[in-house]
Design a protein around this motif. Structure first.
Motif, PDB file in Angstrom:
ATOM      1  N   SER A 129     -17.013  79.842  34.819  1.00  0.00           N
ATOM      2  CA  SER A 129     -17.525  79.896  33.445  1.00  0.00           C
ATOM      3  C   SER A 129     -16.371  79.976  32.448  1.00  0.00           C
ATOM      4  CB  SER A 129     -18.472  81.094  33.280  1.00  0.00           C
ATOM      5  OG  SER A 129     -19.553  81.011  34.169  1.00  0.00           O
ATOM      6  N   MET A 130     -15.428  79.070  32.591  1.00  0.00           N
ATOM      7  CA  MET A 130     -14.218  79.104  31.779  1.00  0.00           C
ATOM      8  C   MET A 130     -14.536  79.067  30.280  1.00  0.00           C
ATOM      9  SD  MET A 130     -11.647  77.595  29.881  1.00  0.00           S
ATOM     10  CE  MET A 130     -11.784  75.813  29.984  1.00  0.00           C
ATOM     11  N   PHE A 131     -13.861  79.939  29.548  1.00  0.00           N
ATOM     12  CA  PHE A 131     -14.037  80.052  28.096  1.00  0.00           C
ATOM     13  C   PHE A 131     -12.690  79.790  27.446  1.00  0.00           C
ATOM     14  CE2 PHE A 131     -14.281  82.440  24.101  1.00  0.00           C
ATOM     15  CZ  PHE A 131     -15.562  82.156  23.637  1.00  0.00           C
ATOM     16  N   ASN A 132     -12.637  78.779  26.601  1.00  0.00           N
ATOM     17  CA  ASN A 132     -11.409  78.406  25.906  1.00  0.00           C
ATOM     18  C   ASN A 132     -11.329  79.217  24.613  1.00  0.00           C
ATOM     19  OD1 ASN A 132      -9.306  77.195  24.531  1.00  0.00           O
ATOM     20  ND2 ASN A 132      -9.913  75.105  25.033  1.00  0.00           N
ATOM     21  N   SER A 133     -10.697  80.373  24.702  1.00  0.00           N
ATOM     22  CA  SER A 133     -10.691  81.319  23.581  1.00  0.00           C
ATOM     23  C   SER A 133     -10.122  80.701  22.312  1.00  0.00           C
ATOM     24  CB  SER A 133      -9.891  82.565  23.952  1.00  0.00           C
ATOM     25  OG  SER A 133     -10.429  83.178  25.099  1.00  0.00           O
ATOM     26  N   GLY A 149     -10.691  84.916  30.851  1.00  0.00           N
ATOM     27  CA  GLY A 149      -9.662  85.018  31.883  1.00  0.00           C
ATOM     28  C   GLY A 149      -9.451  83.710  32.608  1.00  0.00           C
ATOM     29  N   GLY A 150     -10.486  82.853  32.626  1.00  0.00           N
ATOM     30  CA  GLY A 150     -10.345  81.522  33.217  1.00  0.00           C
ATOM     31  C   GLY A 150      -9.430  80.641  32.394  1.00  0.00           C
ATOM     32  N   GLY A 151      -9.615  80.657  31.069  1.00  0.00           N
ATOM     33  CA  GLY A 151      -8.742  79.876  30.198  1.00  0.00           C
ATOM     34  C   GLY A 151      -7.297  80.329  30.301  1.00  0.00           C
ATOM     35  N   TYR A 152      -7.096  81.641  30.344  1.00  0.00           N
ATOM     36  CA  TYR A 152      -5.739  82.163  30.441  1.00  0.00           C
ATOM     37  C   TYR A 152      -5.148  81.920  31.832  1.00  0.00           C
ATOM     38  CZ  TYR A 152      -6.853  84.348  25.996  1.00  0.00           C
ATOM     39  OH  TYR A 152      -7.220  84.560  24.686  1.00  0.00           O
ATOM     40  N   SER A 153      -6.002  81.870  32.849  1.00  0.00           N
ATOM     41  CA  SER A 153      -5.513  81.545  34.194  1.00  0.00           C
ATOM     42  C   SER A 153      -5.003  80.110  34.257  1.00  0.00           C
ATOM     43  CB  SER A 153      -6.622  81.754  35.234  1.00  0.00           C
ATOM     44  OG  SER A 153      -6.923  83.128  35.378  1.00  0.00           O
ATOM     45  N   LEU A 154      -5.720  79.186  33.606  1.00  0.00           N
ATOM     46  CA  LEU A 154      -5.240  77.810  33.543  1.00  0.00           C
ATOM     47  C   LEU A 154      -3.858  77.764  32.896  1.00  0.00           C
ATOM     48  CD1 LEU A 154      -8.462  75.890  32.410  1.00  0.00           C
ATOM     49  CD2 LEU A 154      -7.511  76.054  34.725  1.00  0.00           C
ATOM     50  N   ALA A 155      -3.696  78.508  31.792  1.00  0.00           N
ATOM     51  CA  ALA A 155      -2.415  78.514  31.090  1.00  0.00           C
ATOM     52  C   ALA A 155      -1.307  79.093  31.958  1.00  0.00           C
ATOM     53  CB  ALA A 155      -2.543  79.307  29.786  1.00  0.00           C
ATOM     54  N   ALA A 156      -1.608  80.169  32.682  1.00  0.00           N
ATOM     55  CA  ALA A 156      -0.595  80.799  33.540  1.00  0.00           C
ATOM     56  C   ALA A 156      -0.184  79.873  34.678  1.00  0.00           C
ATOM     57  CB  ALA A 156      -1.132  82.111  34.097  1.00  0.00           C
ATOM     58  N   ALA A 157      -1.165  79.188  35.269  1.00  0.00           N
ATOM     59  CA  ALA A 157      -0.894  78.328  36.422  1.00  0.00           C
ATOM     60  C   ALA A 157      -0.097  77.081  36.057  1.00  0.00           C
ATOM     61  CB  ALA A 157      -2.199  77.925  37.098  1.00  0.00           C
ATOM     62  N   LYS A 158      -0.083  76.713  34.797  1.00  0.00           N
ATOM     63  CA  LYS A 158       0.681  75.532  34.379  1.00  0.00           C
ATOM     64  C   LYS A 158       2.163  75.688  34.699  1.00  0.00           C
ATOM     65  CE  LYS A 158      -2.503  74.751  30.537  1.00  0.00           C
ATOM     66  NZ  LYS A 158      -2.718  74.915  29.076  1.00  0.00           N
ATOM     67  N   THR A 159       2.663  76.905  34.577  1.00  0.00           N
ATOM     68  CA  THR A 159       4.106  77.116  34.785  1.00  0.00           C
ATOM     69  C   THR A 159       4.426  78.053  35.937  1.00  0.00           C
ATOM     70  OG1 THR A 159       4.079  78.887  33.125  1.00  0.00           O
ATOM     71  CG2 THR A 159       4.661  76.659  32.367  1.00  0.00           C
ATOM     72  N   ASP A 160       3.512  78.923  36.305  1.00  0.00           N
ATOM     73  CA  ASP A 160       3.787  79.902  37.363  1.00  0.00           C
ATOM     74  C   ASP A 160       3.366  79.319  38.702  1.00  0.00           C
ATOM     75  OD1 ASP A 160       4.154  82.120  38.969  1.00  0.00           O
ATOM     76  OD2 ASP A 160       3.357  83.540  37.499  1.00  0.00           O
ATOM     77  N   ALA A 201     -19.030  76.336  37.002  1.00  0.00           N
ATOM     78  CA  ALA A 201     -19.789  76.728  35.811  1.00  0.00           C
ATOM     79  C   ALA A 201     -21.270  76.456  36.052  1.00  0.00           C
ATOM     80  CB  ALA A 201     -19.313  75.964  34.582  1.00  0.00           C
ATOM     81  N   GLY A 202     -22.116  77.187  35.341  1.00  0.00           N
ATOM     82  CA  GLY A 202     -23.558  76.999  35.459  1.00  0.00           C
ATOM     83  C   GLY A 202     -24.007  75.705  34.804  1.00  0.00           C
ATOM     84  N   SER A 203     -24.961  75.046  35.417  1.00  0.00           N
ATOM     85  CA  SER A 203     -25.461  73.781  34.864  1.00  0.00           C
ATOM     86  C   SER A 203     -26.189  73.986  33.546  1.00  0.00           C
ATOM     87  CB  SER A 203     -26.396  73.103  35.868  1.00  0.00           C
ATOM     88  OG  SER A 203     -27.584  73.868  36.049  1.00  0.00           O
ATOM     89  N   LYS A 204     -26.706  75.198  33.308  1.00  0.00           N
ATOM     90  CA  LYS A 204     -27.419  75.501  32.070  1.00  0.00           C
ATOM     91  C   LYS A 204     -26.562  76.276  31.075  1.00  0.00           C
ATOM     92  CE  LYS A 204     -31.662  76.859  32.218  1.00  0.00           C
ATOM     93  NZ  LYS A 204     -32.889  77.642  32.546  1.00  0.00           N
ATOM     94  N   TYR A 218     -19.216  72.772  28.254  1.00  0.00           N
ATOM     95  CA  TYR A 218     -18.342  71.765  27.661  1.00  0.00           C
ATOM     96  C   TYR A 218     -16.867  72.158  27.732  1.00  0.00           C
ATOM     97  CZ  TYR A 218     -17.884  74.613  23.357  1.00  0.00           C
ATOM     98  OH  TYR A 218     -17.602  75.602  22.441  1.00  0.00           O
ATOM     99  N   MET A 219     -16.586  73.453  27.789  1.00  0.00           N
ATOM    100  CA  MET A 219     -15.195  73.892  27.860  1.00  0.00           C
ATOM    101  C   MET A 219     -14.580  73.608  29.228  1.00  0.00           C
ATOM    102  SD  MET A 219     -15.393  77.500  25.798  1.00  0.00           S
ATOM    103  CE  MET A 219     -16.930  77.824  24.930  1.00  0.00           C
ATOM    104  N   SER A 220     -15.326  73.890  30.289  1.00  0.00           N
ATOM    105  CA  SER A 220     -14.830  73.571  31.633  1.00  0.00           C
ATOM    106  C   SER A 220     -14.662  72.068  31.793  1.00  0.00           C
ATOM    107  CB  SER A 220     -15.804  74.097  32.698  1.00  0.00           C
ATOM    108  OG  SER A 220     -15.793  75.505  32.754  1.00  0.00           O
ATOM    109  N   GLU A 221     -15.616  71.317  31.279  1.00  0.00           N
ATOM    110  CA  GLU A 221     -15.572  69.863  31.401  1.00  0.00           C
ATOM    111  C   GLU A 221     -14.349  69.281  30.704  1.00  0.00           C
ATOM    112  OE1 GLU A 221     -19.068  66.592  31.445  1.00  0.00           O
ATOM    113  OE2 GLU A 221     -18.911  67.772  29.603  1.00  0.00           O
ATOM    114  N   ALA A 222     -14.038  69.776  29.507  1.00  0.00           N
ATOM    115  CA  ALA A 222     -12.890  69.272  28.762  1.00  0.00           C
ATOM    116  C   ALA A 222     -11.582  69.588  29.473  1.00  0.00           C
ATOM    117  CB  ALA A 222     -12.878  69.863  27.351  1.00  0.00           C
TER     118      ALA A 222
END
Length: 366
Positions: free
Chosen positions: A199-203, A178-189, A308-311, A316-320
């Motif tokens: 804990s963003m996950f780039n599906s 839902g974090g990855g999709y939230s980024l996508a939604a916020a780009k235009t909305d 995101a958690g340090s462990k 790497y997905m949030s960082e990218a």
């Protein structure tokens, strides 16, 4: 998944617990016991919430929960709206849309954070994705970026018209997928005045490349499987699914990534819910594998907080994504020391840390 099936899976897991002998398996069982102590009994909760500290009744002077249903295009969507204590439907309250993880439902971690944010004074909404959970749509468990992003727009549509909500003060919070999709939604909305992820996950990246880019050599093979699955569907064949599995403790402990090991614990045991499943239609991969949450990240100009958690082996997905968010002038990537991906869903001290970061972020931006 019905209650009988869920109970059968639980019994299978408990049987696995009894015979698990490796140190890793013992660690899995120990985590189960710890997590279970902070989970709610779905059968005892009138709203079937499974997170610790969940609402059991709407009491005066406390956060209230309101189950709602609305249409997103022609699909029935079920959602929970949380309103803060002493909420005035004639007033103007800021609101936050909460997007749940892949395979999750509104009764799990997304509901926990929606309730905690409502406790800070916000109206919040969390909905089951279309084709998933309690929402409508056939075939079941379709999981495409277009649907998940439109679900977020749809939650915004609904909550900005909710009595007592100030449509000009709308935030967005996405967890895991839902974090990855939230980024996508916020780009235009641009109704969303600020966006935060946990804990963003780039599906798209994971379905395409494998977790930690571990399946690069099989991309074309998996695309062929997805193409064949769609062809099979269109000729009236059985719907084919990916991502679902029954595992014993020993099998869980042998998984190569901590996120998946702890994910099975969370979704299949400690915080299990009949609407929650890992599976998705194999044909969904046609859309997932050509999509990426980080594409056009520069379009996000709103304040951005990524947690995101340090462990977490998913860090790497949030960082990218954060690196590519060059349009956001006010942005922060915050690490929760010692936390893994799944632990940010429920471990009380980590949840408190997340809410402690979200409070000032939304406070200054909404």
């Amino acid at each position: 998944m019905n209650d009988q099936t869920l109970n059968e899976k639980r019994r299978e897991f408990l049987k696995g617990s009894a015979i698990a002998i490796s140190a890793a398996s013992l660690g899995v069982t120990a985590m189960t016991n710890t997590a279970a102590a902070f989970a709610a009994d779905r059968n005892a909760n009138p709203f079937t919430l499974v997170y610790g500290g969940a609402i059991t009744a709407n009491e005066p002077g406390k956060v209230h929960i309101h189950p709602v249903k609305y249409k997103r295009d022609d699909v029935d969507i079920v959602a929970n709206v949380y309103t803060p204590a002493n909420f005035d439907p004639k007033g103007k309250c800021a609101a936050i849309v909460v997007a749940h993880p892949n395979g999750g439902v509104k009764e799990q971690t997304a509901g926990l954070y929606a309730q905690r944010l409502a406790n800070l004074g916000y109206v919040t909404i969390v909905a089951d994705a279309a084709y998933q959970g309690g929402s409508g749509g056939q075939p079941r468990s379709v999981d495409t970026p277009a649907n998940r992003i439109e679900d977020i727009h749809g939650m915004a549509d609904f909550i900005t018209l909710y009595p007592g909500v100030d449509a000009e003060r709308l935030g967005l919070f996405g967890i895991c997928g839902g974090g990855g999709y939230s980024l996508a939604a916020a780009k235009t909305d641009k109704r969303f005045k600020s966006v935060a992820t946990l804990s963003m996950f780039n599906s798209g990246r994971v379905r395409r490349n494998g977790f930690a880019d571990s399946q690069l050599s099989t991309i074309q093979q998996r695309l062929k499987q997805a193409s064949d699955a769609r062809a099979h569907e269109k000729t009236g064949g059985k719907i084919l699914y990916s991502g679902d599995a029954d595992m014993t403790d020993t099998q869980i402990a042998a998984l190569p990534f901590e996120m998946y090991r702890q994910g099975y614990e969370y979704y299949w045991r400690t915080h299990a819910h009949p609407g929650s499943t890992f599976k998705y239609t194999t044909s969904s991969l046609l859309d997932l594998m050509r999509w990426d949450a980080t594409d056009q990240m520069e379009l996000i100009e709103q304040p951005l907080l990524m947690i995101a958690g340090s462990k977490a082996d998913s860090f790497y997905m949030s960082e990218a994504a954060f690196t590519r968010a060059t349009g956001a002038k006010d942005k922060e990537l915050f690490k929760i020391e010692g936390a893994t991906h799944i632990e940010t869903y429920w471990v009380p001290r980590y949840v408190d840390t997340v809410v402690g970061k979200l409070a000032p972020f939304y406070g200054r931006n909404l």
